[in-house]
Design a protein around this motif. Structure first.
Motif, PDB file in Angstrom:
ATOM      1  N   ASN A  94       0.787  -1.219  -0.070  1.00 47.78           N
ATOM      2  CA  ASN A  94       0.092   0.009   0.162  1.00 47.78           C
ATOM      3  C   ASN A  94       0.957   1.255   0.043  1.00 47.78           C
ATOM      4  N   LEU A  95       1.821   1.147   0.797  1.00 49.61           N
ATOM      5  CA  LEU A  95       2.770   2.557   0.981  1.00 49.61           C
ATOM      6  C   LEU A  95       3.423   2.866  -0.124  1.00 49.61           C
ATOM      7  N   GLY A  96       3.953   1.676  -0.978  1.00 50.15           N
ATOM      8  CA  GLY A  96       4.745   1.871  -2.193  1.00 50.15           C
ATOM      9  C   GLY A  96       3.930   2.342  -3.458  1.00 50.15           C
ATOM     10  N   GLN A  97       2.718   1.685  -3.356  1.00 48.85           N
ATOM     11  CA  GLN A  97       1.694   1.890  -4.374  1.00 48.85           C
ATOM     12  C   GLN A  97       1.216   3.674  -4.103  1.00 48.85           C
ATOM     13  N   ALA A  98       1.207   3.956  -2.937  1.00 48.04           N
ATOM     14  CA  ALA A  98       0.780   5.339  -2.465  1.00 48.04           C
ATOM     15  C   ALA A  98       1.768   6.338  -3.083  1.00 48.04           C
ATOM     16  N   LEU A  99       3.022   5.879  -2.991  1.00 46.56           N
ATOM     17  CA  LEU A  99       4.097   6.860  -3.357  1.00 46.56           C
ATOM     18  C   LEU A  99       4.071   6.817  -4.785  1.00 46.56           C
ATOM     19  N   ALA A 100       3.992   5.720  -5.532  1.00 50.91           N
ATOM     20  CA  ALA A 100       4.019   5.544  -7.022  1.00 50.91           C
ATOM     21  C   ALA A 100       3.069   6.698  -7.576  1.00 50.91           C
ATOM     22  N   LYS A 101       1.832   6.730  -6.815  1.00 51.26           N
ATOM     23  CA  LYS A 101       0.854   7.286  -7.453  1.00 51.26           C
ATOM     24  C   LYS A 101       0.864   8.966  -7.071  1.00 51.26           C
ATOM     25  N   TYR A 102       1.623   9.391  -6.315  1.00 50.35           N
ATOM     26  CA  TYR A 102       1.921  10.914  -5.913  1.00 50.35           C
ATOM     27  C   TYR A 102       2.299  11.496  -7.332  1.00 50.35           C
ATOM     28  N   ALA A 103       1.361  12.102  -8.106  1.00 50.47           N
ATOM     29  CA  ALA A 103       1.726  12.822  -9.438  1.00 50.47           C
ATOM     30  C   ALA A 103       2.688  13.844  -9.087  1.00 50.47           C
ATOM     31  N   SER A 104       2.610  14.819  -7.879  1.00 48.22           N
ATOM     32  CA  SER A 104       3.467  15.903  -7.706  1.00 48.22           C
ATOM     33  C   SER A 104       4.999  15.634  -7.823  1.00 48.22           C
ATOM     34  N   ASP A 123       3.234  -9.396  -9.390  1.00 49.20           N
ATOM     35  CA  ASP A 123       4.024  -9.631 -10.496  1.00 49.20           C
ATOM     36  C   ASP A 123       3.230  -8.997 -11.756  1.00 49.20           C
ATOM     37  N   GLY A 124       3.811  -8.152 -12.307  1.00 48.89           N
ATOM     38  CA  GLY A 124       3.370  -7.572 -13.636  1.00 48.89           C
ATOM     39  C   GLY A 124       2.165  -6.750 -13.437  1.00 48.89           C
ATOM     40  N   MET A 125       1.531  -6.661 -12.404  1.00 52.78           N
ATOM     41  CA  MET A 125       0.595  -5.521 -12.174  1.00 52.78           C
ATOM     42  C   MET A 125       0.774  -3.961 -12.439  1.00 52.78           C
ATOM     43  N   MET A 126       0.045  -3.590 -12.939  1.00 56.74           N
ATOM     44  CA  MET A 126       0.602  -2.060 -13.582  1.00 56.74           C
ATOM     45  C   MET A 126       0.053  -0.923 -12.328  1.00 56.74           C
ATOM     46  N   VAL A 127       1.237  -0.134 -12.039  1.00 51.17           N
ATOM     47  CA  VAL A 127       0.755   1.318 -11.262  1.00 51.17           C
ATOM     48  C   VAL A 127       1.421   2.064 -12.008  1.00 51.17           C
ATOM     49  N   ARG A 128       0.288   3.154 -12.458  1.00 50.41           N
ATOM     50  CA  ARG A 128       0.696   4.503 -13.139  1.00 50.41           C
ATOM     51  C   ARG A 128       1.610   3.977 -14.385  1.00 50.41           C
TER      52      ARG A 128
ATOM     53  N   GLY B  91      -9.696   9.269   4.557  1.00 52.19           N
ATOM     54  CA  GLY B  91      -8.815   8.862   3.358  1.00 52.19           C
ATOM     55  C   GLY B  91      -8.477   7.572   3.222  1.00 52.19           C
ATOM     56  N   ALA B  92      -9.024   6.661   2.627  1.00 52.77           N
ATOM     57  CA  ALA B  92      -8.898   5.325   2.795  1.00 52.77           C
ATOM     58  C   ALA B  92      -8.438   4.751   1.358  1.00 52.77           C
ATOM     59  N   GLY B  93      -7.392   5.606   0.845  1.00 51.87           N
ATOM     60  CA  GLY B  93      -6.666   5.128  -0.467  1.00 51.87           C
ATOM     61  C   GLY B  93      -5.612   4.341  -0.143  1.00 51.87           C
ATOM     62  N   ASN B  94      -4.483   4.272  -0.945  1.00 53.00           N
ATOM     63  CA  ASN B  94      -3.318   3.617  -0.611  1.00 53.00           C
ATOM     64  C   ASN B  94      -2.535   3.831   0.607  1.00 53.00           C
ATOM     65  N   LEU B  95      -2.525   5.028   0.740  1.00 53.45           N
ATOM     66  CA  LEU B  95      -1.819   5.725   2.047  1.00 53.45           C
ATOM     67  C   LEU B  95      -2.580   5.480   3.443  1.00 53.45           C
ATOM     68  N   GLY B  96      -3.921   5.877   3.335  1.00 51.52           N
ATOM     69  CA  GLY B  96      -4.733   5.552   4.237  1.00 51.52           C
ATOM     70  C   GLY B  96      -4.912   3.930   4.747  1.00 51.52           C
ATOM     71  N   GLN B  97      -4.664   3.215   3.740  1.00 51.59           N
ATOM     72  CA  GLN B  97      -4.735   1.815   4.222  1.00 51.59           C
ATOM     73  C   GLN B  97      -3.306   1.065   4.500  1.00 51.59           C
ATOM     74  N   HIS B 194       5.125  15.867   5.799  1.00 54.56           N
ATOM     75  CA  HIS B 194       5.274  16.105   4.323  1.00 54.56           C
ATOM     76  C   HIS B 194       6.223  15.376   3.488  1.00 54.56           C
ATOM     77  N   LEU B 195       5.609  14.390   3.076  1.00 53.37           N
ATOM     78  CA  LEU B 195       6.438  13.555   1.901  1.00 53.37           C
ATOM     79  C   LEU B 195       7.132  14.098   0.934  1.00 53.37           C
ATOM     80  N   SER B 196       6.522  15.189   0.133  1.00 52.72           N
ATOM     81  CA  SER B 196       7.591  15.898  -0.876  1.00 52.72           C
ATOM     82  C   SER B 196       8.537  16.815  -0.246  1.00 52.72           C
ATOM     83  N   ASP B 197       8.193  17.131   1.140  1.00 50.52           N
ATOM     84  CA  ASP B 197       9.484  17.936   1.589  1.00 50.52           C
ATOM     85  C   ASP B 197      10.557  17.052   1.955  1.00 50.52           C
ATOM     86  N   SER B 198      10.124  15.859   2.224  1.00 52.49           N
ATOM     87  CA  SER B 198      11.194  15.010   2.766  1.00 52.49           C
ATOM     88  C   SER B 198      12.129  14.377   1.418  1.00 52.49           C
TER      89      SER B 198
END
Lengths: 216, 216
Positions: A94-104, A123-128, B91-97, B194-198
């Protein structure tokens, strides 16, 4: 930029926050801001702002304030955001995928190139648009691709072992989310985000607030 | 514990790290440690350790070092970990989960009681035995349940609005992951990650390392 070597950690720690506020001001169409106005927005003293920015030669003109766009660009350069940084994420939970999805991150030059995990179900699952690969491909991947940063979102028990391999493969910077400190060779930059530590600080502040106000 | 009010932010920021190392030592069966040994493990000076701990009255006996278990318990008390803290995640997206699944939070007394999101696809989905609820249930939920901490893993654009509601409903502490600072009433504790700050700090360190070593 020889003087940069002497910039204190505290100042460096505040730069991303300046960058963030200047971005918000840019988005809001503000072209010029005094240290007094910026100070009010950021809830720090104007003298702190002037002192911090003076570390890099100032940027302001007495009586005219700061040019928002210029200051933001310059701070961006100091932060290395004018260059792109190839990044992989190790641990696609979850955390890795959350980071992967941060467009900023992408917007600031951090380009996600790969995602790795040990779980065959991923394996092979697409994230962004990027496929999750298995860890046994990592070493070969690093030989063939120029990667600067590895984000580590794996359990503490695996972190040291994976780090040794990353360092061996020439990774120069680690963004560490594992619940442990990494003591690596001097030429490997480590920035850790210890979520538990942060939650404990919150708890400390709750507790001491209660004590001060006799609610404990 | 009147003297606690004067403890500097820097010291508080280091306490969770002491707690973490003392936990590792406990797990490894170490009963007693000198400030010198602890200093070597933690890569800080022994005098810093003594100074930090003296803020809370010491805990060590000259020449005998620290009792690991006792010191850990005492630091835990200072951090408020001897009490339980009811928490919800908004917020129960990837990060929340990801946060919801950290078992170690529970171990330290942070009890996850609820998860909220606006995405109807998540409605009723179970995360660690807790169903995700829709945001329109939040206000009623907070009236009926005693919740101390809200973790905010929602976009910046929604954060201020949600915060106003949380404060109105009596939430006393916010663990903020939204990419913005929250300026809330004085009696609401905010701890931001603040993940971006880090990531920008990491990038700064990469850049200045390259400059120092002539690789730029």
């Amino acid at each position: 930029m020889v003087e940069e070597k002497e910039i204190s950690k505290a100042v460096v720690g505040r730069l991303p926050r300046y960058y963030r506020y200047l971005g918000e001001l840019t988005d809001a169409g503000v072209e010029r801001i005094s240290s007094g106005e910026l100070s009010e927005k950021m809830h720090v003293t104007a003298s702190q702002i002037r002192q911090d920015l003076n570390n890099f030669g100032g940027f302001g003109q007495q009586g005219y304030g700061y040019n928002v766009k210029y200051l933001r660009t310059e701070i961006g350069k100091i932060l290395g955001l004018n260059q792109s940084h190839n990044m992989i994420i190790i641990g696609a939970g979850n955390l890795g995928q959350a980071l992967a999805k941060y467009a900023s991150f992408e917007k600031n030059g951090f380009l996600l190139k790969g995602l790795f995990d040990v779980d065959p179900k991923l394996d092979g699952m697409m994230v962004r648009g990027i496929p999750i690969q298995m860890m046994d491909k990592l070493e070969e991947y690093l030989q063939e691709n120029e990667i600067e940063i590895a984000a580590l979102t794996i359990p503490k028990s695996k972190a040291l072992e994976v780090c040794d391999m990353l360092v061996e493969c020439g990774i120069k910077a680690i963004w560490n989310f594992a619940h442990t400190d990494l003591h690596l060779p001097e030429d490997v930059i480590v920035e850790s985000v210890h979520l538990s530590d942060s939650l404990m600080k919150l708890s400390y502040n709750i507790t001491s607030y209660k004590e001060e106000h006799g609610e404990s």
